[in-house]
Design a protein around this motif. Structure first.
Motif, mmCIF file in Angstrom:
data_model
loop_
_atom_site.group_PDB
_atom_site.id
_atom_site.type_symbol
_atom_site.label_atom_id
_atom_site.label_comp_id
_atom_site.label_asym_id
_atom_site.label_seq_id
_atom_site.Cartn_x
_atom_site.Cartn_y
_atom_site.Cartn_z
ATOM 1 N N PRO A 54 0.824 -1.241 0.135
ATOM 2 C CA PRO A 54 -0.167 0.059 -0.227
ATOM 3 C C PRO A 54 0.854 1.396 -0.079
ATOM 4 C CG PRO A 54 0.025 -1.057 2.266
ATOM 5 C CD PRO A 54 0.811 -2.113 1.261
ATOM 6 N N LEU A 55 0.246 2.164 -0.570
ATOM 7 C CA LEU A 55 1.120 3.543 -0.726
ATOM 8 C C LEU A 55 1.279 4.128 0.642
ATOM 9 C CD1 LEU A 55 2.223 5.830 -2.586
ATOM 10 C CD2 LEU A 55 -0.090 6.588 -2.525
ATOM 11 N N GLU A 56 0.577 3.967 1.535
ATOM 12 C CA GLU A 56 0.758 4.280 3.092
ATOM 13 C C GLU A 56 2.032 3.757 3.631
ATOM 14 O OE1 GLU A 56 -2.301 2.586 1.985
ATOM 15 O OE2 GLU A 56 -3.608 4.545 1.969
ATOM 16 N N GLU A 57 2.451 2.639 3.046
ATOM 17 C CA GLU A 57 3.601 2.227 3.653
ATOM 18 C C GLU A 57 5.042 2.288 3.002
ATOM 19 O OE1 GLU A 57 2.816 -2.096 4.266
ATOM 20 O OE2 GLU A 57 1.304 -1.529 5.427
ATOM 21 N N LEU A 76 0.549 12.497 -3.587
ATOM 22 C CA LEU A 76 0.881 11.591 -2.880
ATOM 23 C C LEU A 76 0.463 11.385 -1.414
ATOM 24 C CD1 LEU A 76 4.520 10.750 -3.909
ATOM 25 C CD2 LEU A 76 2.843 8.976 -4.111
ATOM 26 N N TRP A 77 0.629 12.520 -0.924
ATOM 27 C CA TRP A 77 0.153 12.889 0.365
ATOM 28 C C TRP A 77 -1.659 12.694 0.617
ATOM 29 C CZ3 TRP A 77 2.389 13.794 5.194
ATOM 30 C CH2 TRP A 77 1.565 14.058 6.208
ATOM 31 N N ALA A 78 -1.928 13.288 -0.492
ATOM 32 C CA ALA A 78 -3.520 12.892 -0.659
ATOM 33 C C ALA A 78 -4.018 11.663 -0.513
ATOM 34 C CB ALA A 78 -4.027 14.228 -1.553
ATOM 35 N N GLN A 79 -3.073 10.914 -1.132
ATOM 36 C CA GLN A 79 -3.674 9.514 -1.652
ATOM 37 C C GLN A 79 -3.088 8.649 -0.547
ATOM 38 O OE1 GLN A 79 -2.722 8.283 -5.709
ATOM 39 N NE2 GLN A 79 -3.178 10.468 -6.344
ATOM 40 N N GLY A 80 -2.598 9.111 0.659
ATOM 41 C CA GLY A 80 -2.198 8.393 1.741
ATOM 42 C C GLY A 80 -0.671 8.157 1.959
#
Length: 140
Positions: A54-57, A76-80
């Protein structure tokens, strides 16, 4: 909608279906950010599709803090994503990014430490570097 070449020309013929009207309440200065932010959002979305997790990681590295690079980092920030570094040679730009965003700007040479850290999550390089890398035959 297919891409159109020459959008920065003084005059351009465009099919009506490709046009989006800017609402009257949106200032021209804000509307002008639509294209670089759209490029950044698209780059972040494509990058997320290619990640193993996941993008969050993800540890994210954006090359360049100009309009498109900053747009990509904010997308990127807005997408996690939360670990986002921007390699930017201009000290003035780095100062503005650090003062007004949650992002981590660094001089390009410092970005080398981001890409060399031993981790199971590969860094994600997007924005201005990706189009030139693809032209040179780079593949993940």
């Amino acid at each position: 909608m297919p891409p159109r070449e020459g959008a920065f020309a003084e005059r351009l013929a465009m099919p009506q279906g490709n046009l989006v009207e800017v609402p009257a309440h949106v200032p021209t200065e804000v509307a002008a950010l639509t294209e670089p932010l759209a490029c950044g959002w698209h780059a972040a979305r494509l990058a997320e599709e290619r990640l193993a997790g996941p993008l969050e990681e993800a540890r994210c590295l954006v090359l360049g803090g100009g309009a498109i690079g900053l747009g990509a980092a904010l997308a990127l920030w807005a997408q996690g994503a939360r670990e986002i570094h921007i390699a930017e040679p201009s000290a003035a730009r780095r100062a503005v990014i650090a003062a007004f965003t949650p992002l981590r700007p660094l001089p390009p040479i410092s970005a080398c430490s981001i890409t060399s850290r031993n981790s199971s999550t590969e860094p994600l390089a997007i924005a201005s570097s990706m189009s030139s890398a693809r032209q040179k035959g780079w593949r993940r």
